[in-house]
Design a protein around this motif. Structure first.
Motif, PDB file in Angstrom:
ATOM      1  N   ASN A  27     -43.490   1.331   4.043  1.00  8.54           N
ATOM      2  CA  ASN A  27     -44.690   2.555   5.254  1.00  8.54           C
ATOM      3  C   ASN A  27     -44.351   3.543   4.187  1.00  8.54           C
ATOM      4  O   ASN A  27     -43.261   4.071   3.552  1.00  8.54           O
ATOM      5  CB  ASN A  27     -43.543   2.415   6.339  1.00  8.54           C
ATOM      6  CG  ASN A  27     -44.277   3.328   7.626  1.00  8.54           C
ATOM      7  OD1 ASN A  27     -45.127   3.715   6.933  1.00  8.54           O
ATOM      8  ND2 ASN A  27     -43.196   4.128   7.785  1.00  8.54           N
ATOM      9  N   HIS A  31     -47.645   3.673   8.807  1.00  5.90           N
ATOM     10  CA  HIS A  31     -48.495   2.075   9.369  1.00  5.90           C
ATOM     11  C   HIS A  31     -48.001   2.107   9.669  1.00  5.90           C
ATOM     12  O   HIS A  31     -47.530   0.139  10.084  1.00  5.90           O
ATOM     13  CB  HIS A  31     -48.552   1.948   7.597  1.00  5.90           C
ATOM     14  CG  HIS A  31     -49.787   2.173   7.232  1.00  5.90           C
ATOM     15  ND1 HIS A  31     -49.798   3.047   6.226  1.00  5.90           N
ATOM     16  CD2 HIS A  31     -50.963   1.074   6.731  1.00  5.90           C
ATOM     17  CE1 HIS A  31     -51.185   2.564   5.482  1.00  5.90           C
ATOM     18  NE2 HIS A  31     -51.777   2.079   6.271  1.00  5.90           N
ATOM     19  N   ALA A  72     -51.073  -3.179   4.064  1.00  9.79           N
ATOM     20  CA  ALA A  72     -51.252  -3.487   5.332  1.00  9.79           C
ATOM     21  C   ALA A  72     -52.328  -3.975   5.107  1.00  9.79           C
ATOM     22  O   ALA A  72     -53.441  -4.286   5.599  1.00  9.79           O
ATOM     23  CB  ALA A  72     -52.177  -1.666   5.731  1.00  9.79           C
TER      24      ALA A  72
END
Length: 97
Positions: A27, A31, A72
């Motif tokens: 992260n 996100h 992601a």
């Protein structure tokens, strides 16, 4: 296949561990919501698979932002492949006068 309460609880615990790992290692601060949504909506096997791919890539010395984008992208690709929409729909706030 039917899953009992105990099986469901075990699945949630495993998803929670994977989510925690994603937030700690992948992260970039932008996100978190996406990772939470993806882990909740995608099947456990898919989440495991993506985590495995990311773990194999962990040795690459990527900047934090690039790592988050990669994670992601993998989650989004799996969601697209399975026809799952990973878009958070937020309620519109009331306008202040």
């Amino acid at each position: 296949m039917a899953m009992g309460a105990t099986g469901y609880q075990q699945e949630l615990l495993e998803k929670r561990k994977i989510l925690q790992w994603l937030l700690e290692r992948w992260n970039d601060g932008r996100h978190k919501g996406f990772f939470c949504l993806a882990v909740n909506l995608l099947p456990l096997e898919t989440v495991r698979s993506v985590a495995g791919k990311l773990e194999r890539e962990a040795g690459q010395d990527l900047p934090e932002r690039e790592k988050a984008i990669r994670a992601a992208a993998l989650l989004q690709a799996e969601a697209d492949r399975q026809g799952i929409c990973l878009k958070l729909r937020r309620k519109q706030g009331k306008k202040k006068n």
